[in-house]
Design an enzyme around this catalytic site. Sequence first.
Site, PDB file in Angstrom:
ATOM      1  N   LEU A 104       1.025  -0.782  -0.085  1.00  0.00           N
ATOM      2  CA  LEU A 104       0.080  -0.028   0.105  1.00  0.00           C
ATOM      3  C   LEU A 104       1.188   1.195  -0.018  1.00  0.00           C
ATOM      4  O   LEU A 104       1.732   1.433   0.738  1.00  0.00           O
ATOM      5  CB  LEU A 104      -0.699   0.384   1.419  1.00  0.00           C
ATOM      6  N   ASP A 105       0.543   2.539  -1.077  1.00  0.00           N
ATOM      7  CA  ASP A 105       1.057   3.762  -0.587  1.00  0.00           C
ATOM      8  C   ASP A 105       1.118   4.063   0.621  1.00  0.00           C
ATOM      9  O   ASP A 105       0.567   3.683   1.868  1.00  0.00           O
ATOM     10  CB  ASP A 105       0.589   4.848  -1.491  1.00  0.00           C
ATOM     11  N   MET A 106       2.724   5.404   0.807  1.00  0.00           N
ATOM     12  CA  MET A 106       2.742   5.540   2.098  1.00  0.00           C
ATOM     13  C   MET A 106       1.826   6.524   2.887  1.00  0.00           C
ATOM     14  O   MET A 106       1.082   6.209   3.435  1.00  0.00           O
ATOM     15  CB  MET A 106       3.853   6.071   2.323  1.00  0.00           C
ATOM     16  N   THR A 152      -1.698   5.795   1.403  1.00  0.00           N
ATOM     17  CA  THR A 152      -2.648   5.110   2.025  1.00  0.00           C
ATOM     18  C   THR A 152      -2.788   4.367   2.693  1.00  0.00           C
ATOM     19  O   THR A 152      -2.369   3.970   3.236  1.00  0.00           O
ATOM     20  CB  THR A 152      -2.757   4.157   0.780  1.00  0.00           C
TER      21      THR A 152
END
Length: 127
Positions: free
Chosen positions: A103-105, A107
């Site tokens: 998961l993106d930072m 997100t």
Amino acid sequence: MGEQRLQKVLAAAGVASRRRCEELIVEGAVRVNRQIVDELPAFVDPDNDVITVNGKKIHPVTKEYYLLNKPKGVICTNSDPQGRKKAIDIVYSKNRIFCVGRLDMDTSGLIILTNDSELTNKLTHPR
């Protein structure tokens, strides 16, 4: 359980990543039944063979599974040279665990953390 690739058995025991385990084997740091194994591929029976890394016997690790609601600002990696907070820092485990996927930072959301590489492969492989 039968014969398995040595680096897979080492990684499952929490020694290091599979790639790092391959390096340890080639470096001559691994012994199986007191014999140095320094070539790949190498196969072992983890139920019957005595495997050591740098003189320390490896032991099977109990599989662990965590569901984490990852907050924003946390990254999904096991190593970060910038020192940012990692998802694995939130969950306490004596064993080496890792994120299943990313998961993106920026997100937040649900992510699985585990030490079960077979499950990870089944969940993330494009097949």
